[in-house]
Design a protein around this motif. Structure first.
Motif, PDB file in Angstrom:
ATOM      1  N   ARG A  49       0.842  -1.204   0.000  1.00 24.08           N
ATOM      2  CA  ARG A  49       0.000   0.000   0.000  1.00 24.08           C
ATOM      3  C   ARG A  49       0.869   1.243   0.000  1.00 24.08           C
ATOM      4  O   ARG A  49       0.666   2.163  -0.787  1.00 24.08           O
ATOM      5  N   TRP A  50       1.847   1.265   0.880  1.00 27.10           N
ATOM      6  CA  TRP A  50       2.691   2.449   1.015  1.00 27.10           C
ATOM      7  C   TRP A  50       3.721   2.536  -0.110  1.00 27.10           C
ATOM      8  O   TRP A  50       4.050   3.631  -0.570  1.00 27.10           O
ATOM      9  N   ALA A  51       4.193   1.395  -0.579  1.00 29.06           N
ATOM     10  CA  ALA A  51       5.148   1.398  -1.693  1.00 29.06           C
ATOM     11  C   ALA A  51       4.488   1.934  -2.962  1.00 29.06           C
ATOM     12  O   ALA A  51       5.063   2.784  -3.665  1.00 29.06           O
ATOM     13  N   PHE A  52       3.259   1.473  -3.267  1.00 28.79           N
ATOM     14  CA  PHE A  52       2.575   1.937  -4.472  1.00 28.79           C
ATOM     15  C   PHE A  52       2.098   3.381  -4.318  1.00 28.79           C
ATOM     16  O   PHE A  52       2.031   4.127  -5.298  1.00 28.79           O
ATOM     17  N   THR A  53       1.777   3.786  -3.090  1.00 25.57           N
ATOM     18  CA  THR A  53       1.430   5.189  -2.848  1.00 25.57           C
ATOM     19  C   THR A  53       2.639   6.070  -3.102  1.00 25.57           C
ATOM     20  O   THR A  53       2.547   7.086  -3.802  1.00 25.57           O
ATOM     21  N   ALA A  54       3.782   5.683  -2.554  1.00 25.71           N
ATOM     22  CA  ALA A  54       5.014   6.459  -2.770  1.00 25.71           C
ATOM     23  C   ALA A  54       5.389   6.492  -4.249  1.00 25.71           C
ATOM     24  O   ALA A  54       5.770   7.542  -4.777  1.00 25.71           O
ATOM     25  N   LEU A  55       5.264   5.368  -4.916  1.00 26.23           N
ATOM     26  CA  LEU A  55       5.565   5.301  -6.345  1.00 26.23           C
ATOM     27  C   LEU A  55       4.667   6.263  -7.133  1.00 26.23           C
ATOM     28  O   LEU A  55       5.138   6.981  -8.024  1.00 26.23           O
ATOM     29  N   GLY A  56       3.391   6.304  -6.816  1.00 19.73           N
ATOM     30  CA  GLY A  56       2.459   7.207  -7.490  1.00 19.73           C
ATOM     31  C   GLY A  56       2.804   8.669  -7.259  1.00 19.73           C
ATOM     32  O   GLY A  56       2.735   9.490  -8.177  1.00 19.73           O
ATOM     33  N   VAL A  57       3.184   9.006  -6.037  1.00 17.26           N
ATOM     34  CA  VAL A  57       3.554  10.395  -5.719  1.00 17.26           C
ATOM     35  C   VAL A  57       4.845  10.783  -6.431  1.00 17.26           C
ATOM     36  O   VAL A  57       4.941  11.868  -7.025  1.00 17.26           O
ATOM     37  N   VAL A  58       5.841   9.902  -6.394  1.00 15.12           N
ATOM     38  CA  VAL A  58       7.104  10.180  -7.095  1.00 15.12           C
ATOM     39  C   VAL A  58       6.858  10.319  -8.596  1.00 15.12           C
ATOM     40  O   VAL A  58       7.382  11.235  -9.242  1.00 15.12           O
ATOM     41  N   ALA A  59       6.033   9.446  -9.162  1.00 14.30           N
ATOM     42  CA  ALA A  59       5.705   9.537 -10.589  1.00 14.30           C
ATOM     43  C   ALA A  59       5.049  10.879 -10.897  1.00 14.30           C
ATOM     44  O   ALA A  59       5.389  11.525 -11.903  1.00 14.30           O
ATOM     45  N   ALA A  60       4.137  11.333 -10.047  1.00 16.02           N
ATOM     46  CA  ALA A  60       3.474  12.623 -10.267  1.00 16.02           C
ATOM     47  C   ALA A  60       4.476  13.776 -10.215  1.00 16.02           C
ATOM     48  O   ALA A  60       4.389  14.717 -11.021  1.00 16.02           O
ATOM     49  N   LEU A  61       5.433  13.712  -9.314  1.00 15.24           N
ATOM     50  CA  LEU A  61       6.447  14.773  -9.229  1.00 15.24           C
ATOM     51  C   LEU A  61       7.337  14.799 -10.469  1.00 15.24           C
ATOM     52  O   LEU A  61       7.629  15.870 -11.019  1.00 15.24           O
ATOM     53  N   VAL A  62       7.759  13.623 -10.920  1.00 17.48           N
ATOM     54  CA  VAL A  62       8.575  13.544 -12.134  1.00 17.48           C
ATOM     55  C   VAL A  62       7.764  14.047 -13.328  1.00 17.48           C
ATOM     56  O   VAL A  62       8.279  14.798 -14.174  1.00 17.48           O
ATOM     57  N   ILE A  63       6.507  13.674 -13.389  1.00 19.09           N
ATOM     58  CA  ILE A  63       5.649  14.116 -14.493  1.00 19.09           C
ATOM     59  C   ILE A  63       5.478  15.632 -14.461  1.00 19.09           C
ATOM     60  O   ILE A  63       5.523  16.288 -15.510  1.00 19.09           O
ATOM     61  N   CYS A  64       5.312  16.221 -13.281  1.00 14.71           N
ATOM     62  CA  CYS A  64       5.219  17.689 -13.186  1.00 14.71           C
ATOM     63  C   CYS A  64       6.469  18.352 -13.758  1.00 14.71           C
ATOM     64  O   CYS A  64       6.377  19.340 -14.494  1.00 14.71           O
ATOM     65  N   TYR A  65       7.617  17.814 -13.426  1.00 15.78           N
ATOM     66  CA  TYR A  65       8.871  18.331 -13.967  1.00 15.78           C
ATOM     67  C   TYR A  65       8.873  18.246 -15.495  1.00 15.78           C
ATOM     68  O   TYR A  65       9.201  19.211 -16.188  1.00 15.78           O
ATOM     69  N   LEU A  66       8.485  17.089 -16.028  1.00 16.60           N
ATOM     70  CA  LEU A  66       8.456  16.909 -17.482  1.00 16.60           C
ATOM     71  C   LEU A  66       7.416  17.808 -18.142  1.00 16.60           C
ATOM     72  O   LEU A  66       7.658  18.348 -19.232  1.00 16.60           O
ATOM     73  N   LEU A  67       6.275  17.999 -17.498  1.00 20.53           N
ATOM     74  CA  LEU A  67       5.244  18.874 -18.049  1.00 20.53           C
ATOM     75  C   LEU A  67       5.736  20.312 -18.128  1.00 20.53           C
ATOM     76  O   LEU A  67       5.499  21.005 -19.120  1.00 20.53           O
ATOM     77  N   LYS A  68       6.397  20.765 -17.108  1.00 21.12           N
ATOM     78  CA  LYS A  68       6.931  22.133 -17.092  1.00 21.12           C
ATOM     79  C   LYS A  68       7.999  22.299 -18.168  1.00 21.12           C
ATOM     80  O   LYS A  68       8.039  23.305 -18.868  1.00 21.12           O
ATOM     81  N   ARG A  69       8.819  21.304 -18.296  1.00 25.06           N
ATOM     82  CA  ARG A  69       9.934  21.377 -19.246  1.00 25.06           C
ATOM     83  C   ARG A  69       9.475  21.274 -20.706  1.00 25.06           C
ATOM     84  O   ARG A  69      10.101  21.832 -21.588  1.00 25.06           O
TER      85      ARG A  69
END
Length: 171
Positions: A78-98
């Motif tokens: 539960r916590w591993a997939f939650t963390a993975l989803g949050v990290v993915a969202a942060l990386v995606i935000c970076y890519l979206l901005k760029r």
């Protein structure tokens, strides 16, 4: 007379904003959460309704990842997939901005981010993901999924299409 900026400068200005892409992600999250709330209110766990000869609605819970991968792992997932989803969202935000001016690429990323965060919300609120879309042919059932999963799959397909288009354009 109005002065126009070179294209490179403009891409870092208003067109380089995250807002439209975050808007797409928020729409995915809202649609996903509203459908899950509706299904949770109308159905009991395991209850299903036949909609067409190949499609049912059924309320199931998934404590794991895709296709219930690691669903019986004991709770840490539960916590591993939650963390993975949050990290993915942060990386995606970076890519979206760029890459904010690349519409197809950013649409794909926004769909993936909205889907990932829709499932993160489930994991945080309920400890599992709510799935309810059940497609089948004969006796074979595709594992149940939800709108967030659909957005992730559509986003992934768009990423592949965008890359194929980019590679063909480079020839």
């Amino acid at each position: 007379m109005a002065k126009t900026l070179p294209k490179q400068s403009r891409s870092n200005g208003a067109s380089g904003t995250l807002a439209p892409w975050l808007g797409v992600a928020v729409i995915v999250i809202l649609a996903d959460q509203l459908t899950k709330i509706a299904i949770n209110k109308v159905f009991s766990y395991g209850e299903g309704r036949v909609i067409t000869p190949f499609f049912n609605l059924v309320l199931v819970y998934n404590k794991g990842a895709a296709f219930s991968f690691l669903s019986a792992a004991g709770g840490w997932q539960r916590w591993a997939f939650t963390a993975l989803g949050v990290v993915a969202a942060l990386v995606i935000c970076y890519l979206l901005k760029r890459h904010a001016t690349q519409k197809l690429f950013c649409t794909a990323l926004a769909l993936i981010m909205g889907g990932a965060l829709g499932n993160v919300i489930d994991r945080l609120l309920y400890g599992h993901v709510i799935d309810f879309l059940d497609f089948h042919v004969g006796g074979w059932h595709w594992p149940a999924f939800n709108l967030a999963d659909s957005a992730i799959c559509i986003g992934a397909a768009l990423l592949v299409f965008d890359e194929l288009r980019r590679v063909r354009g480079a020839r």
